[in-house]
Design an enzyme around this catalytic site. Structure first.
Site, PDB file in Angstrom:
ATOM      1  N   GLU A 168      -5.471   4.689   6.011  1.00  0.00           N
ATOM      2  CA  GLU A 168      -5.108   4.278   4.554  1.00  0.00           C
ATOM      3  C   GLU A 168      -5.271   5.169   3.675  1.00  0.00           C
ATOM      4  OE1 GLU A 168      -4.361   2.805   0.934  1.00  0.00           O
ATOM      5  OE2 GLU A 168      -6.378   2.824   1.501  1.00  0.00           O
ATOM      6  N   SER A 220     -10.639  -0.546   3.262  1.00  0.00           N
ATOM      7  CA  SER A 220     -10.102  -0.776   4.363  1.00  0.00           C
ATOM      8  C   SER A 220      -9.745   0.857   4.766  1.00  0.00           C
ATOM      9  CB  SER A 220      -8.783  -1.330   4.124  1.00  0.00           C
ATOM     10  OG  SER A 220      -9.127  -2.796   3.745  1.00  0.00           O
ATOM     11  N   ARG A 256       0.840  -1.232  -0.007  1.00  0.00           N
ATOM     12  CA  ARG A 256       0.170  -0.025   0.048  1.00  0.00           C
ATOM     13  C   ARG A 256       0.984   1.369   0.021  1.00  0.00           C
ATOM     14  NH1 ARG A 256      -3.217  -3.321  -0.874  1.00  0.00           N
ATOM     15  NH2 ARG A 256      -5.486  -3.543  -0.176  1.00  0.00           N
TER      16      ARG A 256
HETATM   17  N1  EPU Z   1     -10.864 -10.392  10.370  1.00  0.00           N
HETATM   18  C1  EPU Z   1     -11.423 -10.261  11.678  1.00  0.00           C
HETATM   19  N2  EPU Z   1     -12.502  -9.319  11.799  1.00  0.00           N
HETATM   20  C2  EPU Z   1     -13.166  -8.770  10.558  1.00  0.00           C
HETATM   21  C3  EPU Z   1     -12.604  -9.178   9.410  1.00  0.00           C
HETATM   22  C4  EPU Z   1     -11.581  -9.673   9.137  1.00  0.00           C
HETATM   23  O1  EPU Z   1     -10.942 -10.661  12.562  1.00  0.00           O
HETATM   24  O2  EPU Z   1     -14.225  -8.140  10.978  1.00  0.00           O
HETATM   25  C5  EPU Z   1      -9.827 -11.191  10.115  1.00  0.00           C
HETATM   26  C6  EPU Z   1      -9.994 -12.274   9.144  1.00  0.00           C
HETATM   27  O3  EPU Z   1     -10.599 -13.269   9.863  1.00  0.00           O
HETATM   28  C7  EPU Z   1      -8.795 -12.582   8.439  1.00  0.00           C
HETATM   29  C8  EPU Z   1      -7.868 -11.176   8.485  1.00  0.00           C
HETATM   30  O4  EPU Z   1      -8.751 -10.489   9.477  1.00  0.00           O
HETATM   31  O5  EPU Z   1      -7.969 -13.410   9.257  1.00  0.00           O
HETATM   32  C9  EPU Z   1      -7.663 -10.571   7.408  1.00  0.00           C
HETATM   33  O6  EPU Z   1      -9.068 -10.297   6.862  1.00  0.00           O
HETATM   34  P1  EPU Z   1      -9.255 -10.048   5.077  1.00  0.00           P
HETATM   35  O7  EPU Z   1      -8.876 -11.267   4.609  1.00  0.00           O
HETATM   36  O8  EPU Z   1     -10.633  -9.602   4.931  1.00  0.00           O
HETATM   37  O9  EPU Z   1      -8.143  -9.015   4.642  1.00  0.00           O
HETATM   38  P2  EPU Z   1      -7.576  -7.494   5.396  1.00  0.00           P
HETATM   39  O10 EPU Z   1      -6.149  -7.500   5.686  1.00  0.00           O
HETATM   40  O11 EPU Z   1      -8.760  -6.977   6.220  1.00  0.00           O
HETATM   41  C10 EPU Z   1      -6.744  -6.788   2.982  1.00  0.00           C
HETATM   42  C11 EPU Z   1      -6.815  -5.418   2.090  1.00  0.00           C
HETATM   43  C12 EPU Z   1      -8.081  -5.324   1.286  1.00  0.00           C
HETATM   44  C13 EPU Z   1      -8.240  -6.675   0.556  1.00  0.00           C
HETATM   45  C14 EPU Z   1      -8.131  -7.930   1.295  1.00  0.00           C
HETATM   46  C15 EPU Z   1      -8.033  -8.915   0.498  1.00  0.00           C
HETATM   47  C16 EPU Z   1      -5.429  -3.895   3.544  1.00  0.00           C
HETATM   48  C17 EPU Z   1      -5.444  -2.434   4.235  1.00  0.00           C
HETATM   49  N3  EPU Z   1      -6.618  -4.419   3.018  1.00  0.00           N
HETATM   50  O12 EPU Z   1      -7.832  -6.555   3.949  1.00  0.00           O
HETATM   51  O13 EPU Z   1      -8.012  -4.198   0.495  1.00  0.00           O
HETATM   52  O14 EPU Z   1      -9.201  -6.692  -0.451  1.00  0.00           O
HETATM   53  O15 EPU Z   1      -6.673  -7.896   2.055  1.00  0.00           O
HETATM   54  O16 EPU Z   1      -6.806  -9.192  -0.008  1.00  0.00           O
HETATM   55  O17 EPU Z   1      -4.567  -4.355   3.058  1.00  0.00           O
HETATM   56  C18 EPU Z   1      -8.553  -1.992   0.741  1.00  0.00           C
HETATM   57  O18 EPU Z   1      -7.458  -1.710   0.550  1.00  0.00           O
HETATM   58  O19 EPU Z   1      -9.523  -1.007   0.787  1.00  0.00           O
HETATM   59  C19 EPU Z   1      -9.118  -3.368   0.716  1.00  0.00           C
HETATM   60  C20 EPU Z   1     -10.424  -3.660   0.909  1.00  0.00           C
END
Ligand code: EPU
Length: 340
Positions: A334, A238, A164
């Site tokens: 972000e 995010s 990012r």
């Molecule tokens: N999780 C929780 N609670 C929640 C949601 C998620 O505990 O309410 C846990 C999940 O269980 C999982 C972990 O958090 O173990 C990661 O969640 P997720 O796979 O949804 O990905 P993320 O790290 O929250 C990132 C990107 C997203 C992208 C997804 C998929 C960033 C800041 N965000 O989210 O990007 O779609 O991975 O690759 O890196 C964005 O940048 O706007 C965005 C949506």
């Protein structure tokens, strides 16, 4: 050139935050850029480039010429049996580009389906999802310096891409407007479906038979199930970056908080899931003023109506403070903050 004075930005940012631009210009042809920059320079107004406003927080009025880049065009520069080399205008919609490439049999962008925003905004934060980052496909980014109108083309290396992150968020922050992006895609699919949520959706399907369209469809389904559609529930995806800590700190956290998700990085550091940290602090589904923490995903802040950008930033600061108190980890916002 049709510059509009004192324009509301409410419909120009996906968080639907109110704020006014001192001046606004929609640019459909890049040939008008020089004149637009001259107009702003004559009035000593800064220039704020804007795509579809899907990654900004309007924190108040924007005392600038807001330049809404709406240029279009996808050009095939070179193509052989293995690769295709494209140049895409900054104003093109990112998701429509992904669909266009897959229809033409150009592979690589399928994991990046449904990311809101424009092609020109994509390199700034090196958009990434489901195990894939834009950086791997970039050949060059073409930009123009806002202060001088001078063109600057950067190779992938010169873009200094990170998680990012890019040179446009650091050394060149607020200095450039991206005008087009050159991408190199593959004529053969090299599917990436190791990301746990993606692997889970594709489970049961024969790996060898999977197509790029299957991956695209799975990504679209996951995003639709977890992330609110900004057209219906205003949000900017995010709201925080996933924090990265050193291995020692990660080990200590794992001992103290069993089950904490950790993603080891190539450089030995460990990425944590900001959503999990926020969730653990009890914020998921909480509402305050006009804003809420999305009940399906703790990393997404949503505008429920009536609040200002300042109030949203106050809520974000309180969320970050409770994560810092509980885990000793600092969260970084972000989206880009403009105005105020
Ligand atoms: N999780 C929780 N609670 C929640 C949601 C998620 O505990 O309410 C846990 C999940 O269980 C999982 C972990 O958090 O173990 C990661 O969640 P997720 O796979 O949804 O990905 P993320 O790290 O929250 C990132 C990107 C997203 C992208 C997804 C998929 C960033 C800041 N965000 O989210 O990007 O779609 O991975 O690759 O890196 C964005 O940048 O706007 C965005 C949506």
């Amino acid at each position: 050139m049709h510059v509009l004075a004192e324009q509301p930005l409410l419909r120009m940012n996906t968080l639907a935050l109110d704020g006014r631009a001192r001046a606004l210009l929609r640019l459909e042809h890049i040939t008008g850029l020089e004149q637009a920059l001259g107009w702003a320079a004559d009035r000593q107004l800064p220039v704020v480039p804007l795509g579809e406003g899907s990654n900004i927080v309007v924190a108040g009025d924007v005392e600038a010429l807001v330049l809404r880049l709406a240029t279009s065009g996808i050009e095939v520069l070179e193509e052989d049996a293995e690769k295709v080399h494209l140049r895409v205008a900054a104003g093109e919609n990112w998701h429509r580009l992904v669909e266009w490439t897959l229809r033409r049999g150009y592979f690589g962008l399928e994991n990046l389906a449904l990311i809101p925003g424009t092609v020109g905004a994509a390199p700034v934060q090196n958009i990434g999802a489901y195990g894939v980052e834009l950086a791997s496909f970039v050949r060059a980014v073409h930009s123009v310096e806002l202060a001088t109108g001078a063109g600057l083309s950067l190779s992938r290396e010169a873009c200094e891409f990170g998680y990012r992150d890019s040179v446009f968020k650091n050394r060149l922050r607020d200095k450039m407007i991206i005008t087009s992006v050159e991408l190199e895609l593959s004529r053969e699919p090299h599917l990436q479906f190791e990301y746990p949520a993606l692997a889970a959706v594709l489970e049961g399907k024969q790996r060898a038979r999977l197509s790029a369209i299957d991956v695209f469809d799975a990504v679209v389904a996951i995003r639709r199930s977890k992330l609110p559609d900004p057209a219906r529930v205003p949000n900017a995806g995010s709201f925080f970056k996933n924090p990265v800590v050193d291995a020692q700190r990660a080990g200590a956290l794992a001992g103290q908080f069993p089950g904490i998700p950790q993603y080891p990085q190539a450089d030995g550091q460990v990425k944590l899931a900001a959503a999990w940290l926020i969730d653990c602090c009890g914020w998921k589904g909480k509402q305050r003023g006009g804003f809420g923490v999305h009940p399906e995903h703790a990393l997404v802040l949503v505008n429920l109506g009536g609040g200002s950008g300042r109030e949203l930033l106050d809520l974000a600061a309180d969320i970050a403070a409770s994560v810092a108190t509980t885990f000793g980890v600092s969260l970084e916002i972000e989206p880009r903050i403009v105005g105020g």
